[in-house]
Motif scaffolding. Structure first.
Motif, PDB file in Angstrom:
ATOM      1  N   UNK A 432       0.857  -1.195   0.000  1.00 42.18           N
ATOM      2  CA  UNK A 432       0.000   0.000   0.000  1.00 42.18           C
ATOM      3  C   UNK A 432       0.887   1.237   0.000  1.00 42.18           C
ATOM      4  N   UNK A 433       0.669   2.106  -0.948  1.00 45.36           N
ATOM      5  CA  UNK A 433       1.524   3.283  -1.107  1.00 45.36           C
ATOM      6  C   UNK A 433       1.560   4.140   0.152  1.00 45.36           C
ATOM      7  N   UNK A 434       0.433   4.275   0.834  1.00 46.03           N
ATOM      8  CA  UNK A 434       0.348   5.219   1.951  1.00 46.03           C
ATOM      9  C   UNK A 434       0.835   4.637   3.275  1.00 46.03           C
ATOM     10  N   UNK A 435       1.070   3.344   3.340  1.00 46.69           N
ATOM     11  CA  UNK A 435       1.702   2.770   4.531  1.00 46.69           C
ATOM     12  C   UNK A 435       3.172   2.473   4.275  1.00 46.69           C
ATOM     13  N   UNK A 436       3.536   2.354   3.018  1.00 52.10           N
ATOM     14  CA  UNK A 436       4.938   2.109   2.675  1.00 52.10           C
ATOM     15  C   UNK A 436       5.799   3.327   2.994  1.00 52.10           C
ATOM     16  N   UNK A 437       5.283   4.517   2.732  1.00 56.34           N
ATOM     17  CA  UNK A 437       6.042   5.729   3.024  1.00 56.34           C
ATOM     18  C   UNK A 437       6.068   5.973   4.533  1.00 56.34           C
ATOM     19  N   UNK A 438       7.002   6.783   4.989  1.00 58.48           N
ATOM     20  CA  UNK A 438       7.093   7.080   6.422  1.00 58.48           C
ATOM     21  C   UNK A 438       5.875   7.891   6.851  1.00 58.48           C
ATOM     22  N   UNK A 439       5.582   7.868   8.147  1.00 59.88           N
ATOM     23  CA  UNK A 439       4.403   8.573   8.660  1.00 59.88           C
ATOM     24  C   UNK A 439       4.501  10.072   8.407  1.00 59.88           C
ATOM     25  N   UNK A 440       5.705  10.623   8.517  1.00 59.76           N
ATOM     26  CA  UNK A 440       5.869  12.059   8.276  1.00 59.76           C
ATOM     27  C   UNK A 440       5.574  12.405   6.818  1.00 59.76           C
ATOM     28  N   UNK A 494      -9.638   4.070  -1.359  1.00 57.79           N
ATOM     29  CA  UNK A 494      -9.681   2.746  -0.717  1.00 57.79           C
ATOM     30  C   UNK A 494      -8.331   2.369  -0.132  1.00 57.79           C
ATOM     31  N   UNK A 495      -7.262   2.869  -0.720  1.00 57.84           N
ATOM     32  CA  UNK A 495      -5.946   2.632  -0.111  1.00 57.84           C
ATOM     33  C   UNK A 495      -5.820   3.364   1.225  1.00 57.84           C
ATOM     34  N   UNK A 496      -6.395   4.556   1.297  1.00 60.51           N
ATOM     35  CA  UNK A 496      -6.365   5.300   2.561  1.00 60.51           C
ATOM     36  C   UNK A 496      -7.200   4.600   3.633  1.00 60.51           C
ATOM     37  N   UNK A 497      -8.314   3.996   3.242  1.00 63.89           N
ATOM     38  CA  UNK A 497      -9.131   3.251   4.211  1.00 63.89           C
ATOM     39  C   UNK A 497      -8.332   2.074   4.772  1.00 63.89           C
ATOM     40  N   UNK A 498      -7.652   1.336   3.897  1.00 57.50           N
ATOM     41  CA  UNK A 498      -6.799   0.236   4.365  1.00 57.50           C
ATOM     42  C   UNK A 498      -5.674   0.760   5.258  1.00 57.50           C
ATOM     43  N   UNK A 499      -5.070   1.874   4.827  1.00 60.20           N
ATOM     44  CA  UNK A 499      -3.980   2.465   5.615  1.00 60.20           C
ATOM     45  C   UNK A 499      -4.478   2.879   6.996  1.00 60.20           C
ATOM     46  N   UNK A 500      -5.708   3.414   7.069  1.00 64.21           N
ATOM     47  CA  UNK A 500      -6.281   3.826   8.351  1.00 64.21           C
ATOM     48  C   UNK A 500      -6.425   2.641   9.294  1.00 64.21           C
ATOM     49  N   UNK A 501      -6.956   1.544   8.803  1.00 70.37           N
ATOM     50  CA  UNK A 501      -7.142   0.350   9.637  1.00 70.37           C
ATOM     51  C   UNK A 501      -5.791  -0.183  10.124  1.00 70.37           C
ATOM     52  N   UNK A 502      -4.826  -0.291   9.196  1.00 71.93           N
ATOM     53  CA  UNK A 502      -3.509  -0.804   9.572  1.00 71.93           C
ATOM     54  C   UNK A 502      -2.821   0.107  10.581  1.00 71.93           C
ATOM     55  N   UNK A 503      -2.897   1.424  10.360  1.00 67.52           N
ATOM     56  CA  UNK A 503      -2.263   2.371  11.285  1.00 67.52           C
ATOM     57  C   UNK A 503      -2.855   2.244  12.679  1.00 67.52           C
ATOM     58  N   UNK A 504      -4.160   2.117  12.766  1.00 64.08           N
ATOM     59  CA  UNK A 504      -4.814   2.013  14.072  1.00 64.08           C
ATOM     60  C   UNK A 504      -4.375   0.747  14.802  1.00 64.08           C
ATOM     61  N   UNK A 505      -4.368  -0.371  14.099  1.00 65.05           N
ATOM     62  CA  UNK A 505      -4.027  -1.646  14.730  1.00 65.05           C
ATOM     63  C   UNK A 505      -2.556  -1.665  15.147  1.00 65.05           C
ATOM     64  N   UNK A 506      -1.667  -1.282  14.233  1.00 66.53           N
ATOM     65  CA  UNK A 506      -0.239  -1.369  14.533  1.00 66.53           C
ATOM     66  C   UNK A 506       0.202  -0.332  15.571  1.00 66.53           C
ATOM     67  N   UNK A 507      -0.476   0.818  15.624  1.00 66.56           N
ATOM     68  CA  UNK A 507      -0.121   1.813  16.650  1.00 66.56           C
ATOM     69  C   UNK A 507      -0.468   1.284  18.038  1.00 66.56           C
ATOM     70  N   UNK A 508      -1.610   0.615  18.162  1.00 63.22           N
ATOM     71  CA  UNK A 508      -2.003   0.028  19.449  1.00 63.22           C
ATOM     72  C   UNK A 508      -0.968  -0.994  19.914  1.00 63.22           C
ATOM     73  N   UNK A 509      -0.506  -1.821  19.006  1.00 66.47           N
ATOM     74  CA  UNK A 509       0.417  -2.905  19.363  1.00 66.47           C
ATOM     75  C   UNK A 509       1.838  -2.389  19.572  1.00 66.47           C
TER      76      UNK A 509
END
Length: 811
Positions: A432-440, A494-509
């Protein structure tokens, strides 16, 4: 204690300032009065001092200052009142001497200037380290994707700057930058390119994460986590030796770069506060008045917290407000000025280094040309509600995960946990392009307003004729069709929606693992994604229904109806506020961070709504939740105590408890005092007139007592186990054959804070908060009945809030 939150804190098993006391053979009887004293020297009338000519002189610690007196053991709380009193005495002495000679006057001037010099050094050191961390993290993040042929030390952006073959649409592509697939198998397209780059991306991510956790485990366990909960606790007066030491600074700086570069869902902004406080603590050792006074040192650490945020975000004013609002326990006006100066120096240093290469101090510079409309406050408030819900969910989920880590076998394998999380993050992020790049980079992309030549998928609009374009076509029939969503934008959504879910889950962990991990950037990324999604929806709604009354006047030919990047900025502020519960400092940090001064009202509305929603679902911020999880002795100033209990309900000893351990002012020998010290772990003892007359004389700290007795045995001639220990002002008569006495009145606190048994606990709690007390003695008609310590207060508050009182485990 194996902390499930930020770091393993192996608590000291020795003395604690809360496991204080027990009074021997004292019963709580309010009706009994104490008979008058029959000893003249106890009543304040000193008899003529008599001793044989060959008897050694009594040791007086007022004359001989003993090294170690007035210092504190690890995992103890400082005595704020005593430290401030020491500083006042020092100032008074310097002022008096300055009138006597020119040299003393110059010393007085240098003493006054030393605080500003220390702030200058902290700003310079922190700014330089932050600049180095930014440059190294950017380079190592790009190293996962490829390398520059002109010099391996160039990151992707710098590598292509000097290229003459770079096009504006593909400015990130140049012949000098080669992906790993191009270097290893010589292909520039096809499935082989994707597979090799995917594999190398995961290998570098695993290597960086593994190195980070191994270095933390081997050299500086305190370098893990954000550091802000521990710094809040330290600023409240708690001692954690080594937490701000040189090894922690070195390892945190190195591993912070590795952790950020690994692609884990964490940021470097929180840990930079820890780094700045380490710099401050180390530099304090070069200034006597800060090295010897723990309260003064905490004023410097408060200023260093402001410096940390200043260099993390390029927000010096926001940093000062962050220190004042979020982390500081004691923040006098003088500290405000010095914090401002130190943050200014740090920001100037960072600007001189220019780590972002754009000659700007702000991290996410924005230029929005469309003004916001009044009705847009409704979606801004909705983003605030989302931020509050996300904050409450994140805190509960993260604390539950950390408690699981703490109470199960998961906590015994921190290296494996970090490696597995890094592997899963890299595995799912790369496609996913938006999770591959750094958060900044992601936040910067989401904040961006689409310009004429933007090639981002987020700018994938279409004209009326149906042709897709990555740019904004302002020549459409009515100027509005150019902003209709095209296939590129739908893909981005739709890539941003996937990125949102992944960011939420991985930030918690991720938050709480044994690597340096900040929370600011991941929280902002979650909010920015949600905000951009809502912004695009609002934009399309306004364009497609621009003739309706509600949207009339929003859209005009040749201009944007709505700015989705503004929604991303507001969403980022809302989610960060929901997690940290910041308000004023958050808004200032956001407009300093983006340069968007005209968007203060939307930011304020979202930040306030976020805090209200999050507070309705749970009063604690993520930092306070981790403080409670780790059992740190932190008395939260924001938490109100509304219960109608009295001091007698909280004091120890309670009914059925062993009696209180006390010292008498003249009836005990060195052997008896040493036996009491050996048999207890309390960090202090009340001193009473006698066991039969338990009228309070003062309070003595265990550490001062131990050091004084050891010093007396070592340096005072004739001291033996049967030597009397005196806390009296006058020397009692001694027989010629009696061993010399050890006089310890100089280490006795003659004015300990006392309350009566009928004092309401809300007043006692207020006294502890505002004066920073370690303990408070409970008396009745001058007779000592018990003691209330900070730990007793915390346990009682936990019990009143229906929480487990034994969760206060900091000893």
């Amino acid at each position: 204690m194996d902390s499930g939150g930020f770091c393993d804190v192996n608590y000291h098993s020795g003395s604690s300032d809360d496991e204080l006391v027990d009074i021997s053979e004292v019963t709580v009887d309010f009706s009994e009065d104490v008979p008058p004293l029959d000893r003249d020297y106890s009543a304040g009338h000193c008899k003529a001092e008599w001793r044989p000519n060959n008897s050694p002189k009594l040791m007086d610690l007022l004359d001989d200052t003993v090294s170690g007196i007035g210092t504190y053991e690890d995992f103890n709380t400082i005595d704020w009142v005593r430290e401030k009193s020491k500083d006042r005495d020092r100032h008074r002495e310097i002022a008096n001497k300055s009138k006597q000679s020119t040299v003393a006057l110059l010393f007085s001037i240098s003493d006054a200037f030393s605080g500003w010099l220390l702030m200058l050094l902290i700003g310079l050191m922190s700014g330089a380290l932050a600049g180095g961390i930014d440059i190294a993290a950017h380079w190592m993040t790009d190293l996962k994707e490829g390398v520059c042929l002109n010099g391996f030390w160039f990151n992707h952006e710098h590598c292509c700057w000097a290229s003459n073959e770079t096009t504006f649409q593909e400015r990130d592509k140049c012949p000098q930058w080669k992906s790993w697939a191009e270097l290893m198998i010589g292909v520039s397209e096809g499935p082989g390119l994707y597979v090799v780059n995917y594999f190398m991306y995961m290998c570098w991510a695993l290597l960086f994460a593994f190195l980070a956790v191994i270095l933390v485990r081997a050299f500086a366990p305190y370098a893990c986590g954000s550091g802000i909960p521990e710094i809040k606790t330290i600023l409240s007066g708690f001692i954690i030796r080594g937490y701000l030491g040189k090894w922690t600074l070195i390892i945190k700086t190195i591993t912070l770069v590795l952790a950020v570069s690994s692609g884990l869902s964490l940021g470097k902004e929180g840990p930079l506060v820890h780094v700045a406080c380490c710099c401050a603590n180390i530099l304090c050792h070069f200034f006597t008045k800060y090295r010897r006074n723990e309260a003064k040192k905490r004023e410097v650490l408060s200023a260093a917290s402001a410096v940390g945020v200043s260099v993390a975000f390029g927000a010096p004013i926001g940093g000062v407000l962050f220190s004042l609002e979020e982390v500081s326990y004691y923040f006098p006006l003088k500290t405000l000025w010095r914090s401002f100066f130190a943050a200014l120096v740090a920001a100037f240093t960072l600007r001189s280094i220019n780590p972002f290469g754009n000659s700007r101090l702000v991290l996410f510079y924005v230029e929005f040309h469309t003004p916001w409309h009044l009705l847009e406050l409704i979606p801004f408030v909705l983003l605030g509600i989302f931020g509050g819900l996300w904050g409450a969910f994140f805190i509960r989920a993260n604390i539950a995960w950390c408690r699981l880590r703490k109470n199960t076998s998961l906590g015994r394998y921190p290296v494996l946990e970090v490696v597995v999380v890094a592997l899963l993050t890299a595995l799912l992020a790369f496609p996913i392009e938006y999770t591959k790049m750094s958060s900044s980079e992601l936040i910067s992309e989401l904040f961006n307003d689409c310009g004429l030549l933007d090639s981002s998928k987020l700018c994938g609009y279409t004209s009326n004729g149906g042709s897709t374009s990555g740019s904004v076509n302002a020549t459409a029939a009515n100027g509005l069709g150019a902003r209709l969503a095209g296939p590129g934008l739908y893909t981005a959504m739709w890539q941003l929606v996937l990125a949102l879910v992944l960011k939420m889950v991985f930030t918690v962990v991720t938050f709480g693992m044994k690597v340096p991990s900040g929370l600011f950037i991941p929280s902002m990324a979650v909010g920015a994604i949600a905000g951009r999604l809502l912004g695009v929806c609002m934009e399309q709604l306004a364009i497609r229904h621009h003739e309706q009354d509600i949207f009339r006047g929003w859209c005009s030919p040749g201009a944007d109806c709505i700015t989705p990047g503004l929604y991303a900025m507001v969403g980022a502020a809302a989610c960060l506020g929901g997690v940290t519960r910041m308000t004023v400092s958050l808004v200032v940090i956001m407009f300093e961070l983006t340069g968007g001064l005209e968007y203060i009202v939307p930011l304020m509305a979202a930040a306030m709504t976020s805090k209200w929603v999050a507070d309705a679902l749970g009063r604690e911020s993520i930092y306070e939740a981790h403080i409670r999880l780790n059992g740190y002795p932190f008395l939260e100033a924001k938490e109100e105590f509304r219960h109608k209990t009295l001091a007698t309900d909280v004091m120890r000893p309670r009914r059925g408890d062993p009696p209180l351990s006390v010292l008498t002012e003249s009836e005990m020998t060195v052997e008896e005092v040493e036996r009491l010290i050996a048999d207890t772990t309390y960090s202090g003892f009340p001193v009473v007139i006698s066991q039969q007359s338990p009228r309070l004389v003062g309070f003595v700290l265990r550490r001062d007592l131990v050091i004084s007795l050891e010093n007396a045995r070592r340096h005072q001639e004739g001291v033996v186990s049967m030597s009397p220990v005196l806390f009296t002002e006058c020397d009692p008569p001694l027989s010629p054959s009696a061993p010399p006495a050890v006089k310890l009145r100089s280490i006795l606190d003659l004015s300990p804070f006392t309350v009566t048994v009928h004092t309401p606990m809300e007043i006692v709690v207020d006294i502890f908060r505002k004066l920073g007390l370690r303990q408070c003695l409970v008396i009745h008609n001058g007779r000592l009945l018990g003691i209330i310590t900070k730990k007793d207060i915390l346990k009682h508050m936990a019990q009143m809030a229906n929480r487990d009182p034994d969760s206060i485990l900091f000893n």
